[in-house]
Write a protein that holds these residues in place. Structure first.
Motif, PDB file in Angstrom:
ATOM      1  N   CYS A 125       0.825  -1.211   0.000  1.00  0.00           N
ATOM      2  CA  CYS A 125       0.000   0.000   0.000  1.00  0.00           C
ATOM      3  C   CYS A 125       0.855   1.256   0.000  1.00  0.00           C
ATOM      4  O   CYS A 125       0.580   2.201  -0.748  1.00  0.00           O
ATOM      5  CB  CYS A 125      -0.957   0.004   1.190  1.00  0.00           C
ATOM      6  N   SER A 126       1.899   1.288   0.812  1.00  0.00           N
ATOM      7  CA  SER A 126       2.732   2.481   0.867  1.00  0.00           C
ATOM      8  C   SER A 126       3.589   2.617  -0.390  1.00  0.00           C
ATOM      9  O   SER A 126       3.752   3.726  -0.905  1.00  0.00           O
ATOM     10  CB  SER A 126       3.603   2.476   2.115  1.00  0.00           C
ATOM     11  N   MET A 127       4.095   1.512  -0.908  1.00  0.00           N
ATOM     12  CA  MET A 127       4.950   1.549  -2.085  1.00  0.00           C
ATOM     13  C   MET A 127       4.174   1.982  -3.334  1.00  0.00           C
ATOM     14  O   MET A 127       4.697   2.728  -4.170  1.00  0.00           O
ATOM     15  CB  MET A 127       5.551   0.155  -2.299  1.00  0.00           C
ATOM     16  N   LEU A 128       2.936   1.524  -3.453  1.00  0.00           N
ATOM     17  CA  LEU A 128       2.127   1.808  -4.644  1.00  0.00           C
ATOM     18  C   LEU A 128       1.082   2.895  -4.419  1.00  0.00           C
ATOM     19  O   LEU A 128       0.261   3.145  -5.301  1.00  0.00           O
ATOM     20  CB  LEU A 128       1.446   0.521  -5.108  1.00  0.00           C
ATOM     21  N   ASP A 129       1.105   3.502  -3.238  1.00  0.00           N
ATOM     22  CA  ASP A 129       0.142   4.545  -2.882  1.00  0.00           C
ATOM     23  C   ASP A 129      -1.300   4.058  -3.066  1.00  0.00           C
ATOM     24  O   ASP A 129      -2.110   4.667  -3.761  1.00  0.00           O
ATOM     25  CB  ASP A 129       0.399   5.803  -3.702  1.00  0.00           C
ATOM     26  N   LEU A 130      -1.602   2.922  -2.420  1.00  0.00           N
ATOM     27  CA  LEU A 130      -2.924   2.302  -2.495  1.00  0.00           C
ATOM     28  C   LEU A 130      -3.618   2.365  -1.146  1.00  0.00           C
ATOM     29  O   LEU A 130      -2.976   2.560  -0.115  1.00  0.00           O
ATOM     30  CB  LEU A 130      -2.800   0.824  -2.911  1.00  0.00           C
ATOM     31  N   GLU A 131      -4.904   2.158  -1.163  1.00  0.00           N
ATOM     32  CA  GLU A 131      -5.703   2.012   0.055  1.00  0.00           C
ATOM     33  C   GLU A 131      -5.918   0.521   0.297  1.00  0.00           C
ATOM     34  O   GLU A 131      -5.759  -0.295  -0.610  1.00  0.00           O
ATOM     35  CB  GLU A 131      -7.053   2.709  -0.110  1.00  0.00           C
ATOM     36  N   ASP A 132      -6.302   0.166   1.510  1.00  0.00           N
ATOM     37  CA  ASP A 132      -6.556  -1.239   1.839  1.00  0.00           C
ATOM     38  C   ASP A 132      -7.599  -1.874   0.919  1.00  0.00           C
ATOM     39  O   ASP A 132      -7.472  -3.035   0.545  1.00  0.00           O
ATOM     40  CB  ASP A 132      -7.017  -1.391   3.291  1.00  0.00           C
ATOM     41  N   ASN A 133      -8.626  -1.098   0.550  1.00  0.00           N
ATOM     42  CA  ASN A 133      -9.686  -1.681  -0.270  1.00  0.00           C
ATOM     43  C   ASN A 133      -9.248  -1.899  -1.723  1.00  0.00           C
ATOM     44  O   ASN A 133      -9.975  -2.492  -2.503  1.00  0.00           O
ATOM     45  CB  ASN A 133     -10.960  -0.843  -0.216  1.00  0.00           C
TER      46      ASN A 133
END
Length: 94
Positions: free
Chosen positions: A46-54
């Motif tokens: 999530c942090s590496m790809l700038d994603l949210e959990d969902n």
């Protein structure tokens, strides 16, 4: 069997293989340790790809394309392998 159905079955087999490989890497850890490791791997993704959990297909199933699921599961396996190798270099044999 139609080509689409055969492709879908192949994808399902590959998905299971990725998940089984990931669990097998950490088979000697306790279930709690495994869960912590998997959560850490998800946080790294999530942090590496700038994603949210969902955005993670295993936390939000049936909301993503098959291609996205395959890419993310392969990335999760890669990050898991890196985590595994890092933990192996820290271990010492007595």
């Amino acid at each position: 069997m139609s080509k689409n159905k055969a492709d879908k079955e192949t994808n399902n087999k590959n998905d299971l293989t990725c998940n089984k490989k990931l669990v097998k890497l950490f088979e000697y850890n306790t279930p709690q340790e495994r869960q912590t490791l998997l959560t850490n791997i998800d946080n790294v993704l999530c942090s590496m790809l700038d994603l949210e959990d969902n955005d993670l297909p295993w936390l939000n199933p049936n909301q993503h394309t098959a291609k996205w699921e395959k890419i993310m599961e392969n990335l999760r396996l890669v990050v898991g392998k890196i985590e595994y190798e890092a933990s192996q270099s820290k271990r010492t044999v007595h």
